[in-house]
Write an enzyme that holds these catalytic residues in place. Structure first.
Site, PDB file in Angstrom:
ATOM      1  N   ARG A  35       0.513  -1.240  -0.292  1.00 22.24           N
ATOM      2  CA  ARG A  35       0.031   0.107  -0.499  1.00 22.24           C
ATOM      3  C   ARG A  35       0.915   1.180   0.110  1.00 22.24           C
ATOM      4  O   ARG A  35       1.633   1.023   0.576  1.00 22.24           O
ATOM      5  CB  ARG A  35      -1.055  -0.003   1.371  1.00 22.24           C
ATOM      6  CG  ARG A  35      -0.308  -0.279   2.644  1.00 22.24           C
ATOM      7  CD  ARG A  35      -1.396   0.063   3.826  1.00 22.24           C
ATOM      8  NE  ARG A  35      -1.107   0.679   4.850  1.00 22.24           N
ATOM      9  CZ  ARG A  35      -1.131   0.994   6.430  1.00 22.24           C
ATOM     10  NH1 ARG A  35      -3.106   1.086   6.235  1.00 22.24           N
ATOM     11  NH2 ARG A  35      -0.869   0.851   7.397  1.00 22.24           N
ATOM     12  N   ALA A  82      -1.327 -10.301  10.894  1.00 21.57           N
ATOM     13  CA  ALA A  82      -1.875 -11.170  11.474  1.00 21.57           C
ATOM     14  C   ALA A  82      -3.024 -10.597  12.245  1.00 21.57           C
ATOM     15  O   ALA A  82      -2.628  -9.233  12.785  1.00 21.57           O
ATOM     16  CB  ALA A  82      -1.769 -12.454  12.437  1.00 21.57           C
ATOM     17  N   ASN A 108       1.785 -15.548  10.163  1.00 21.16           N
ATOM     18  CA  ASN A 108       0.910 -16.610  11.702  1.00 21.16           C
ATOM     19  C   ASN A 108      -0.231 -15.743  12.026  1.00 21.16           C
ATOM     20  O   ASN A 108      -0.310 -15.600  13.164  1.00 21.16           O
ATOM     21  CB  ASN A 108       2.050 -16.052  12.364  1.00 21.16           C
ATOM     22  CG  ASN A 108       3.668 -16.958  12.283  1.00 21.16           C
ATOM     23  OD1 ASN A 108       3.183 -18.039  11.916  1.00 21.16           O
ATOM     24  ND2 ASN A 108       4.401 -16.385  13.325  1.00 21.16           N
ATOM     25  N   SER A 134       7.505 -21.979   7.684  1.00 21.48           N
ATOM     26  CA  SER A 134       8.699 -20.975   8.674  1.00 21.48           C
ATOM     27  C   SER A 134       9.854 -21.019   8.672  1.00 21.48           C
ATOM     28  O   SER A 134      10.293 -22.104   6.996  1.00 21.48           O
ATOM     29  CB  SER A 134       8.402 -22.642   9.487  1.00 21.48           C
ATOM     30  OG  SER A 134       9.512 -22.236  10.759  1.00 21.48           O
ATOM     31  N   GLY A 136      11.842 -18.213   9.179  1.00 21.98           N
ATOM     32  CA  GLY A 136      12.089 -16.898   9.034  1.00 21.98           C
ATOM     33  C   GLY A 136      12.992 -16.285   7.812  1.00 21.98           C
ATOM     34  O   GLY A 136      12.839 -16.366   6.781  1.00 21.98           O
ATOM     35  N   LYS A 189       1.510 -25.564  11.807  1.00 21.84           N
ATOM     36  CA  LYS A 189       2.469 -23.510  12.193  1.00 21.84           C
ATOM     37  C   LYS A 189       2.264 -23.060  13.218  1.00 21.84           C
ATOM     38  O   LYS A 189       3.412 -23.925  14.556  1.00 21.84           O
ATOM     39  CB  LYS A 189       1.891 -22.574  11.083  1.00 21.84           C
ATOM     40  CG  LYS A 189       2.850 -21.363  11.252  1.00 21.84           C
ATOM     41  CD  LYS A 189       4.431 -22.302  11.077  1.00 21.84           C
ATOM     42  CE  LYS A 189       5.003 -21.003  10.946  1.00 21.84           C
ATOM     43  NZ  LYS A 189       6.043 -20.258  11.912  1.00 21.84           N
ATOM     44  N   HIS A 192       3.828 -26.288  14.859  1.00 23.91           N
ATOM     45  CA  HIS A 192       5.591 -25.500  15.027  1.00 23.91           C
ATOM     46  C   HIS A 192       6.285 -24.656  15.809  1.00 23.91           C
ATOM     47  O   HIS A 192       7.004 -25.347  16.642  1.00 23.91           O
ATOM     48  CB  HIS A 192       5.421 -25.638  13.308  1.00 23.91           C
ATOM     49  CG  HIS A 192       6.633 -24.920  13.355  1.00 23.91           C
ATOM     50  ND1 HIS A 192       7.152 -23.719  13.572  1.00 23.91           N
ATOM     51  CD2 HIS A 192       7.993 -25.353  12.872  1.00 23.91           C
ATOM     52  CE1 HIS A 192       8.619 -23.329  13.559  1.00 23.91           C
ATOM     53  NE2 HIS A 192       8.995 -25.127  12.826  1.00 23.91           N
ATOM     54  N   ASN A 193       5.005 -23.416  16.223  1.00 28.06           N
ATOM     55  CA  ASN A 193       5.874 -22.481  17.065  1.00 28.06           C
ATOM     56  C   ASN A 193       5.851 -22.791  18.775  1.00 28.06           C
ATOM     57  O   ASN A 193       6.953 -23.083  19.039  1.00 28.06           O
ATOM     58  CB  ASN A 193       5.287 -20.991  16.512  1.00 28.06           C
ATOM     59  CG  ASN A 193       5.484 -20.798  14.970  1.00 28.06           C
ATOM     60  OD1 ASN A 193       6.158 -21.485  14.674  1.00 28.06           O
ATOM     61  ND2 ASN A 193       4.963 -19.615  15.527  1.00 28.06           N
ATOM     62  N   GLU A 196       8.472 -25.012  19.401  1.00 27.43           N
ATOM     63  CA  GLU A 196       9.978 -24.073  18.933  1.00 27.43           C
ATOM     64  C   GLU A 196       9.750 -23.621  20.032  1.00 27.43           C
ATOM     65  O   GLU A 196      10.915 -23.550  21.038  1.00 27.43           O
ATOM     66  CB  GLU A 196       8.866 -22.815  18.259  1.00 27.43           C
ATOM     67  CG  GLU A 196      10.640 -22.151  18.016  1.00 27.43           C
ATOM     68  CD  GLU A 196      10.048 -21.198  16.506  1.00 27.43           C
ATOM     69  OE1 GLU A 196      10.058 -19.517  16.703  1.00 27.43           O
ATOM     70  OE2 GLU A 196       9.183 -21.056  15.544  1.00 27.43           O
ATOM     71  N   LYS A 266       5.427 -13.467  20.645  1.00 30.73           N
ATOM     72  CA  LYS A 266       4.221 -12.952  19.434  1.00 30.73           C
ATOM     73  C   LYS A 266       2.845 -13.715  19.681  1.00 30.73           C
ATOM     74  O   LYS A 266       1.415 -12.679  19.403  1.00 30.73           O
ATOM     75  CB  LYS A 266       5.146 -12.701  18.315  1.00 30.73           C
ATOM     76  CG  LYS A 266       5.587 -11.812  17.933  1.00 30.73           C
ATOM     77  CD  LYS A 266       5.999 -11.725  16.405  1.00 30.73           C
ATOM     78  CE  LYS A 266       7.505 -10.265  16.419  1.00 30.73           C
ATOM     79  NZ  LYS A 266       7.564  -9.886  15.333  1.00 30.73           N
ATOM     80  N   ARG A 293       8.997 -16.655  29.787  1.00 34.45           N
ATOM     81  CA  ARG A 293       9.326 -15.785  28.928  1.00 34.45           C
ATOM     82  C   ARG A 293       7.797 -14.524  29.981  1.00 34.45           C
ATOM     83  O   ARG A 293       8.614 -13.831  29.641  1.00 34.45           O
ATOM     84  CB  ARG A 293       8.360 -15.771  27.501  1.00 34.45           C
ATOM     85  CG  ARG A 293       9.162 -16.824  26.764  1.00 34.45           C
ATOM     86  CD  ARG A 293       8.921 -16.472  25.256  1.00 34.45           C
ATOM     87  NE  ARG A 293       9.759 -17.629  24.755  1.00 34.45           N
ATOM     88  CZ  ARG A 293       9.756 -17.397  23.119  1.00 34.45           C
ATOM     89  NH1 ARG A 293      10.045 -16.577  22.459  1.00 34.45           N
ATOM     90  NH2 ARG A 293      10.171 -18.268  22.129  1.00 34.45           N
TER      91      ARG A 293
END
Length: 488
Positions: A35, A82, A108, A134, A136, A189, A192-193, A196, A266, A293
């Site tokens: 945009r 997202a 994501n 995935s 990065g 996904k 997966h995260n 991770e 995130k 975390r």
């Protein structure tokens, strides 16, 4: 340059820009759009004059022109933040799309949003794909792991592009396969995260133990992680941990020692834990990683608490090859638990949502390109290929043997860490899950007795068949009335 582009990509931030370059390098002409508002007004021009110069790209800041530049059926991939931004872009695209066109969300996104969007666009005759990606920045450019799900009608059109740009496993197969219907691609996904998160906290536990209990220097720890990466712990995260520990600033100081111990997140780890509760699958190790975390961010509170509760600084007098091997085995066993929990969640979601997920295929997708790529994903794929109905990865013959070999070291390492007042939350969570899972009888009978005592929630008996429920008048003052029996 072709008159029409093979695919369009919306969003030229790090992932979008590198995916576009990956596609073009693999022989596809790509239309790119960003945009033209505020600080983003020059993004397309910057790309076309920079990394995209002289290559097979068409650049646009007008959405209608962007859509018109694409071959039919139009294939449009969004690499944007997202949430609401995805909905806004879809709404903006709709007037320019026609039946059979394909919209792909490569961010994501929450899998439930993808379910909603797939149904919404299907009502317009448009095929929506929620696609987990995935790897990065490096993976996007050189080959990510790709997990597409949603409208399967889209797969024949996008498969040639996705399998070409995906990472390749050692046997040459693409780290990409169709996942399933609805929001399954983004669900996979998300898990997966979550894994991770668990892997990263397990490595942090090992690093903390080596530093605080074993008294190892950064160089010594870097060498240990490099050694582990040459064996059964071979993985991207172990590899980069060795590099991080050895990295020095221009001043000669180790950078790792100057990084504040406050880890960000995130949301995908949190979503994994929330969904584990919804689907009734224990995900304790990953939940612990998420909570650690959160706890790490309370830097000032922890400083105050550390002052109030001084701890021992005693270290192991001699930490040699045997102890290093024991820690390696502990990390390996804990990683197996993390994957076992993640795959159990995938299996239950597949049953509940009728997705028919191929767990062996998912393990193969993760063998390269993605952040959790590791050597033993091939062993996980083999376990599910041998038994697609495997109730838990820890019951696969191969992993039974691996855990049995590691168990004594695992117990010893966790005990040593706690004895030296060193927190190893992920190791402990993994070990406790294993010990509970392998307990023929748990103390949950006490919990159920308490529930029946104060709330008449009933209980089953060991001397009667499963499915029969009983209530006891524990005090002699109650009644025979019991609560409705159900589980959430």
């Amino acid at each position: 340059m072709n008159k029409k582009s093979d695919i369009g990509l919306i969003g030229l931030a790090v992932m979008g820009e590198n995916l576009a370059l990956n596609m073009e390098r693999n022989g596809f002409q790509v239309s790119v759009y960003n945009r033209a508002e505020g600080a983003e007004a020059e993004v397309v021009a910057h790309f076309m004059e920079g990394r995209g110069a002289g290559k097979h790209f068409l650049g646009f800041t007008d959405l209608q022109d962007f859509v018109a530049s694409l071959e039919r059926p139009r294939k449009i991939m969004m690499m944007i933040r997202a949430g609401k931004p995805v909905d806004y872009v879809i709404e903006a695209l709709l007037p320019y799309l026609e039946a059979g066109d394909i919209v792909i969300d490569g961010g994501n996104s929450n899998w439930e949003d993808s379910e909603r969007r797939e149904a919404q666009l299907r009502s317009h005759g448009i095929h929506f794909v929620g696609c987990g990606i995935s790897g990065g920045e490096e993976g996007a450019l050189n080959g990510p792991a790709i997990m597409p799900g949603g409208a399967k009608e889209a797969w024949p059109s996008i498969e040639p592009i996705f399998t070409k740009i995906a990472a390749k496993a050692e046997d040459g197969t693409p780290c990409c396969a169709w996942i399933g219907a609805g929001g399954s691609g983004h669900f996979v996904k998300m898990v997966h995260n979550g894994i991770e998160y668990g892997d990263m906290q397990l490595i942090a536990d090992a690093y903390g133990y080596l530093s605080r209990v074993a008294g190892k220097t950064n160089e010594e720890m870097a060498a240990i992680f490099a050694q582990w990466n040459a064996g059964k712990l071979s993985s991207y995260l172990v590899e980069i941990s060795a590099e991080i520990l050895a990295h020095r600033e221009s001043t000669g100081d180790y950078l790792i020692d100057k990084i504040l111990d406050a880890a960000g997140q995130k949301g995908t780890g949190k979503w994994s834990v929330i969904n584990s509760l919804e689907f009734g699958q224990p995900l304790g190790l990953i939940a612990t990683a998420v909570y650690e975390r959160s706890l790490s961010s309370t830097v000032e509170l922890r400083a105050e608490a550390a002052e109030a509760y001084p701890r021992s600084t005693e270290r192991i007098a001699s930490f040699g090859e045997r102890e290093t091997k024991a820690l390696e085995q502990s990390l390996y066993a804990s990683k197996i638990v993390s994957y076992a929990q993640g795959f159990a969640l995938l299996a239950e979601a597949s049953r509940s949502r009728d997705w028919a997920l191929d767990l062996a295929s998912i393990a193969r997708i993760w063998r390269n390109g993605c952040i959790i790529r590791s050597a033993f994903l091939g062993d996980i794929a083999a376990a599910y290929e041998a038994d697609s109905a495997l109730p838990n990865l820890l019951l696969a013959p191969f992993f039974q043997q691996e855990i049995k070999e590691a168990k004594a070291d695992w117990l010893r390492t966790v005990a040593s860490a706690l004895e030296h007042e060193c927190s190893v939350p992920a190791f402990s969570a993994a070990l406790n899950y294993f010990l509970s899972l392998t307990s023929r009888r748990l103390p949950a009978n006490m919990v159920q007795a308490q529930r029946d005592y104060f709330g008449a929630h009933t209980f089953e008996r060991t001397d009667r068949p499963r499915g029969e429920f009983f209530h006891e008048n524990w005090t002699g003052r109650g009644s025979d009335t019991s609560s409705t029996t159900y589980n959430v």
